[in-house]
Design an enzyme around this catalytic site. Sequence first.
Site, mmCIF file in Angstrom:
data_model
loop_
_atom_site.group_PDB
_atom_site.id
_atom_site.type_symbol
_atom_site.label_atom_id
_atom_site.label_comp_id
_atom_site.label_asym_id
_atom_site.label_seq_id
_atom_site.Cartn_x
_atom_site.Cartn_y
_atom_site.Cartn_z
ATOM 1 N N GLY A 71 0.807 -1.216 0.000
ATOM 2 C CA GLY A 71 0.000 0.000 0.000
ATOM 3 C C GLY A 71 0.841 1.268 0.000
ATOM 4 N N THR A 72 1.938 1.231 0.709
ATOM 5 C CA THR A 72 2.795 2.424 0.796
ATOM 6 C C THR A 72 3.286 2.818 -0.590
ATOM 7 O OG1 THR A 72 3.473 1.871 3.043
ATOM 8 C CG2 THR A 72 4.961 3.293 1.788
ATOM 9 N N GLN A 180 -7.567 -0.326 3.753
ATOM 10 C CA GLN A 180 -8.317 -0.974 4.842
ATOM 11 C C GLN A 180 -9.649 -1.574 4.372
ATOM 12 O OE1 GLN A 180 -7.503 -1.729 7.937
ATOM 13 N NE2 GLN A 180 -5.548 -0.667 8.029
ATOM 14 N N CYS A 327 1.475 0.713 11.999
ATOM 15 C CA CYS A 327 2.104 0.444 10.707
ATOM 16 C C CYS A 327 3.546 0.917 10.617
ATOM 17 C CB CYS A 327 1.291 1.071 9.582
ATOM 18 S SG CYS A 327 -0.306 0.280 9.430
HETATM 19 N N1 PLP Z 1 -2.768 2.886 4.009
HETATM 20 C C1 PLP Z 1 -3.450 2.474 5.090
HETATM 21 C C2 PLP Z 1 -4.795 3.060 5.382
HETATM 22 C C3 PLP Z 1 -2.908 1.514 5.955
HETATM 23 O O1 PLP Z 1 -3.592 1.120 7.025
HETATM 24 C C4 PLP Z 1 -1.629 0.981 5.655
HETATM 25 C C5 PLP Z 1 -1.064 0.018 6.604
HETATM 26 O O2 PLP Z 1 -0.016 -0.449 6.610
HETATM 27 C C6 PLP Z 1 -0.973 1.417 4.482
HETATM 28 C C7 PLP Z 1 -1.580 2.377 3.695
HETATM 29 C C8 PLP Z 1 0.363 0.887 4.087
HETATM 30 O O3 PLP Z 1 0.250 -0.369 3.470
HETATM 31 P P1 PLP Z 1 1.529 -1.366 3.431
HETATM 32 O O4 PLP Z 1 1.703 -1.889 4.814
HETATM 33 O O5 PLP Z 1 1.146 -2.432 2.450
HETATM 34 O O6 PLP Z 1 2.678 -0.559 2.938
#
Ligand code: PLP
Length: 374
Positions: A71-72, A180, A327
């Site tokens: 997600g990041t 989410q 996170c």
């Molecule tokens: N966006 C939201 C709303 C999240 O809760 C998270 C949690 O980690 C992320 C982005 C980031 O995703 P990732 O952990 O796959 O990088």
Amino acid sequence: MSRIFLDNSATTPLDPVVLGAMTEVMANNYGNPSSIHAEGRQARALIENARKTVANALNCSIGEIFFTSGGTEANNMALKNSVRDLGVTRIISSPLEHHCVLHSLDAIKMAETATVEMVKIDAKGHVELDDLRRLLAASNEKTLVSLMHANNEIGNLLPLEEVAAICEEAGALFHCDTVQTMGYFPIDLAATRLSFLSGSAHKFYGPKGVGFVYISNDNIIKPYLDGGAQERNMRGGTENIYGIVGLAKALELAVAEREERAGKIRNLKDHFIRSIKATYPEVAFNGDPDNAHYKVLSVSFPESSKGDLLLMNLDLNGISASGGSACSSGIDVGSHVIGHLHPDSKRHTVRFSFSHHNTIEEVDEVIAKLGGML
Ligand code: PLP
């Protein structure tokens, strides 16, 4: 002591069926998807089938799905590439976004490539839509609106269709962080006009380190990672085949079992709310639990000398929950979301987030054990 995991917004355990699909590929498919021989073609087919699964789940075309490391990366890509490649000079977002959005916006502000404006948040933690309309009407600049579908700390839901319509009417691009909600709520991209959205497999019982970004066909951007021609030139680097296969299997299951899982989780959360209110009347809830993701509950406990140790005591008692967003570092430095909503509060927040694997007995045990910790 068997542990009780109530931190399913931070991550979810890998589904055994997903693990099976991944290990099968790990054991049998070592081809590089870019190779033109049989092993390569086999690996390519796995990735393209996974892309089809994701596109089907969202009702978009397969050419609009790009796999990422999570997600990041998906959020970084949507924000930074829309400024770099699409002529966006203004971004409207909210102070309650995930840090990967807020810190990307900081980087954009530092580079002075676009301005960033924050929409107002009401007392319950919802985006004020009239303020969004006002901000959009105030300028003719090419604008991207970036707002999350469900807040990862308090669960508040954005009215996705309404915001998409507001953006469309104003001629603005719309990026939604759906990390989410992916797999938990239906999203129909043929009916709801979005420019970008993001997903992350580990939030829906898939593996960590893999996600995707949807980029609508109207928005042609340049590579995010320079390298080979992978992901149709958009993201160089040999693909994470096992992760991608796992992501697609997890999403397929999440969609197929959505109503069943949602019913179970809603029941657990309702039971938790009823029991905690009955047992500890002084607790409150952050955000707007009536209009929130069914898996998240942010509980506000009254100020107490033991409050700072609440999370640690829960952990020592075999209960995993989180103080805010888990996170980043895992250190509870206080949450920007709770800080924004209740700047002067000395109350203690614990986020409980549920999964279809949890049980009513687990909830009862948590409520009973909390007594000694308050
Ligand atoms: N966006 C939201 C709303 C999240 O809760 C998270 C949690 O980690 C992320 C982005 C980031 O995703 P990732 O952990 O796959 O990088």
